[in-house]
Each structure stands twice: as C-alpha cells, then as structure tokens.
Motif scaffolding. Structure first.
Motif, short mmCIF file in Angstrom:
data_model
loop_
_atom_site.label_atom_id
_atom_site.label_comp_id
_atom_site.label_asym_id
_atom_site.label_seq_id
_atom_site.Cartn_x
_atom_site.Cartn_y
_atom_site.Cartn_z
N ASP A 286 0.84 -1.19 0.00
CA ASP A 286 0.00 0.00 0.00
C ASP A 286 0.88 1.24 0.00
OD1 ASP A 286 -2.34 -1.52 0.12
OD2 ASP A 286 -2.28 -1.59 2.33
N LEU A 287 0.45 2.27 -0.73
CA LEU A 287 1.21 3.52 -0.76
C LEU A 287 0.91 4.32 0.49
CD1 LEU A 287 0.90 4.73 -4.47
CD2 LEU A 287 2.71 3.39 -3.40
N PRO A 288 1.91 4.60 1.31
CA PRO A 288 1.66 5.38 2.53
C PRO A 288 1.43 6.85 2.19
CG PRO A 288 4.01 4.94 2.28
CD PRO A 288 3.33 4.19 1.18
N LEU A 355 8.38 2.32 -8.27
CA LEU A 355 7.81 1.89 -7.00
C LEU A 355 8.91 1.49 -6.02
CD1 LEU A 355 5.23 1.12 -5.34
CD2 LEU A 355 5.47 -1.19 -6.31
N TYR A 356 9.88 0.75 -6.50
CA TYR A 356 10.96 0.23 -5.64
C TYR A 356 11.69 1.36 -4.91
CZ TYR A 356 15.21 -2.39 -4.38
OH TYR A 356 16.26 -2.98 -3.70
N LYS A 357 11.93 2.48 -5.59
CA LYS A 357 12.62 3.61 -4.97
C LYS A 357 11.66 4.54 -4.23
CE LYS A 357 16.59 3.94 -8.15
NZ LYS A 357 17.70 4.06 -7.19
N ARG A 358 10.39 4.15 -4.13
CA ARG A 358 9.35 4.92 -3.42
C ARG A 358 9.02 6.23 -4.12
NH1 ARG A 358 8.17 3.40 1.94
NH2 ARG A 358 7.51 5.53 2.39
N ALA A 359 9.40 6.37 -5.38
CA ALA A 359 9.07 7.59 -6.11
C ALA A 359 7.57 7.77 -6.24
CB ALA A 359 9.72 7.58 -7.49
N ALA A 360 6.81 6.67 -6.15
CA ALA A 360 5.35 6.76 -6.17
C ALA A 360 4.82 7.51 -4.96
CB ALA A 360 4.75 5.34 -6.22
N VAL A 361 5.63 7.62 -3.91
CA VAL A 361 5.23 8.32 -2.68
C VAL A 361 5.73 9.77 -2.70
CG1 VAL A 361 5.36 8.32 -0.16
CG2 VAL A 361 5.26 6.15 -1.40
#
Length: 372
Positions: A286-288, A355-361
C-alpha cells in the motif's frame, strides 16, 4: 648413500626407518591439503598469470582532510535502465577522505555499539579474507595514501601500530583473532562499508560471508548473510532477467589489481544514514500517505567499489554513502535533470524501480519543489 647405509641395517630396523620417513611424508601431504583454503577450489582464475599483491598506492602529499569537500556524484539520468553501469576505478581513489571524516566515524561507532546484530557479521570461512584486507588497509593503504592522517609507529625499528591522528587512536596492525573485532575496527576507521563475497561452496556464484555495513540503504544486511549474489538481489525488480547472468559472469572474471566502480541514487525524507528498512516499496504494498519537508529530504548516493583480494581471491564490495540536500541540487542548476530522472524511473527497461525507490510516494512533491 642412504640406500647403502640402510642395506647394512637389520631388516626390521630398515622397515622401521622406511615407516618413519613415510609417516613424515604423509603428514606433510595431509597438512598441505588442510592448509589450503577450501573456498579457493572454485575460483576460476589463472593463478599463474595473476599478481599476488595489490598495485602500488600513490601518496597524497599535503592533503588536508579538514579542508576537503565531500565528492559530488550525480548519477541520475533521464531514463533509468537496469545495467551494471560499471567503470574503471583506481586503487588511489578506493578510500576517500573529506571534512566529514570525524563526524562520520563517530556515528559509525555509535551504530556498531547500538545495532551490532544488523551491521556486523562474519563466518569463520571469511577470516582469511578479512585478515588480508585489514592488514593491507592499515599497514599499506592508509599510511601511504594519507600520511597526514595515518602514521605507522615503531619502537626500536619494530612497527607496532597505526596511529589515527584525527581520532588519536592507536590500532593494532595484526588482525584480532575474532574477525568481528577486525570488522569493528574497520567500521570505525574509514567511512566506507565492506562486504566480503566468497565463491559459493557448490562452485556456482558468490556468497556473502562477512560484512560491516553501518549505513545500509533500506535493508538488513544480516538477512543477506550466506546468500548468493542472485538471492541477495531477489527483491530488486527485473534483476533476474536483466542482470543475474551477466553479473555472475562478470564477478568470475574480475582480475586482481582491477578496481571497478559504479554509483546509484535514491531520495529519502531525512538525513538518516542507518536505514535497515523504509527506503523501498514492493509490488502489492500500500502507498503510505506522507508529508515531506523539502529542507530535510536528501538525495542519497552510494559510491560503490569492487575488487578482488590478491591472496584469498575473495571479492570485496565497498560503498561510501553521500547525502545531498535538494536546495544544493537546485543551486547547481540540476533541478530539471533530477525531475527528468524521477520521471525516467518509469521509462527505462525496469519500470518497477519507480515503486521500488518509493518515487510513487515522494515523486510529485519533490518534482514540484524542484520546479519552484
């Protein structure tokens, strides 16, 4: 002459002499076999053509670490392709010193004291490799490369210890009996982390057998101990199909005396160097929802080096972690370059890295700030 002498002895005594000599020869053969490191049998090297020592190290005369800024590395590109991206390095630039040295080694010692189970580990089979590197770093590399920081001290011609002038520590030149103690000294001596990779017992690839990693980038190194290179990288998106075979082949072919380097980058919400979790996301997570302070966020870069130890033939993977502020990136006129690199995480041959580097967040927040 020995034959004629034995012919004059009684038969039983002759047999006794032969038995005695044979037992000595068998003992020597047995000792030789036991003394040979078990892991070297799988190393695919032409030992007779390879050097058994490190290349010469040049001295930095007049180097002042207190006036030296940390190296600036900007490895982000407009499209992220999962490749080895390896370049030729140099033994002279293997260990870097800068004005952050004292603060960094103090932090490293605190981390090793408070989190030893996460940052220090060694299997018995790795002792020879750890000892070899420890001896070279303390006896040769540091006092040769940085004589204004590290000096060999002797009494009556006998070299006794390495004097670390910035910390005023006196360190033993002979590696401690326990490799964990050697790794602890290494971890508080320089601002690099070290991972020792030995040929796997089955002859297939390389396995992590020892490490000191005070600044892990979102993973617990202890969970990687005794894993092969390919298994260590299982969480990395597309690693198996894009890099696994080429990495294994490349590691096998690394020659003594060659130093290879690469760099990677990430963005994190704070300046914490010790990160055993929280820097990555995986498919299905889930995206925090997070709020970010752009003045606290950091561009995190790992300057990585890889080389083969001359005697043990182990591979040593090392990395120095550097943190840069986002205002620093803007002041260099690189804001749009970093924006393009963030978008490029979706566009290369490994789109899962967004996603892996959390750039989606954090991606949209950082891009908006960089474009202000």
């Amino acid at each position: 002459m020995m034959h004629s002498t034995l012919s004059q002895l009684p038969g039983w005594l002759t047999l006794l002499c032969f038995a005695f000599v044979s037992s000595i020869l068998l003992a020597l053969i047995s000792f030789h076999r036991k003394a040979k490191p078990s892991h070297t049998s799988h190393v695919k090297l032409e030992d007779d053509k390879e050097p058994r020592c490190y290349p010469a190290v040049e001295t930095l005369h007049g180097f002042d670490w207190q006036e030296t800024e940390p190296v600036k590395i900007r490895p982000f590109k407009p499209k992220y392709n999962l490749t080895m991206s390896i370049q030729d390095g140099s033994v002279n630039d293997f260990i870097l010193m800068d004005r952050n040295y004292l603060n960094r080694v103090q932090l490293r010692k605190e981390i090793m004291t408070n989190n030893p189970e996460h940052v220090l580990a060694a299997e018995t089979v790795a002792k020879s490799a750890v000892d070899e590197f420890y001896t070279w770093l303390l006896r040769v590399y540091l006092p040769t490369r940085y004589p204004r920081m590290f000096q060999l001290k002797s009494i009556k011609g006998r070299v006794l210890y390495l004097h670390n002038l910035p910390t005023n520590e006196h360190l033993p030149l002979t590696p401690p009996e326990n490799p964990l103690d050697s790794l602890r000294i290494l971890g508080g001596l320089v601002d690099e982390d070290f991972l020792f990779l030995l040929p796997s017992d089955d002859g297939d690839g390389y396995t992590l057998k020892a490490f000191v990693t005070c600044f892990p980038n979102g993973f617990d190194t202890l969970k990687k101990l005794n894993l092969k290179l390919r298994d260590i990288h299982k969480p990395v998106p597309h690693y198996k199909e894009k890099l696994e075979k080429s990495m294994d082949r490349y590691f096998d072919k690394i020659k003594v005396g060659k130093f290879m380097k690469r760099a990677n980058w990430a963005i994190q919400p704070n300046d914490h160097l010790f990160k055993v979790a929280g820097n990555h996301l995986y498919e299905g997570d889930d995206l925090p929802e997070e709020k970010f302070d752009m003045n606290k966020m950091r561009l995190r870069v790992e300057r990585q080096y890889l080389h083969r130890l001359p005697q043990s033939r182990a591979l040593l993977f090392s990395f120095k972690t550097l943190l840069y502020t986002l205002p620093e990136i803007k002041s260099e006129g690189l804001a749009e370059d970093l924006v393009g690199a963030i978008d490029g995480l979706r566009q290369g041959n490994a789109p899962g890295f967004h996603l892996y580097k959390r750039a989606a967040v954090w991606g949209e927040f950082v891009k908006a700030y960089l474009r202000e």
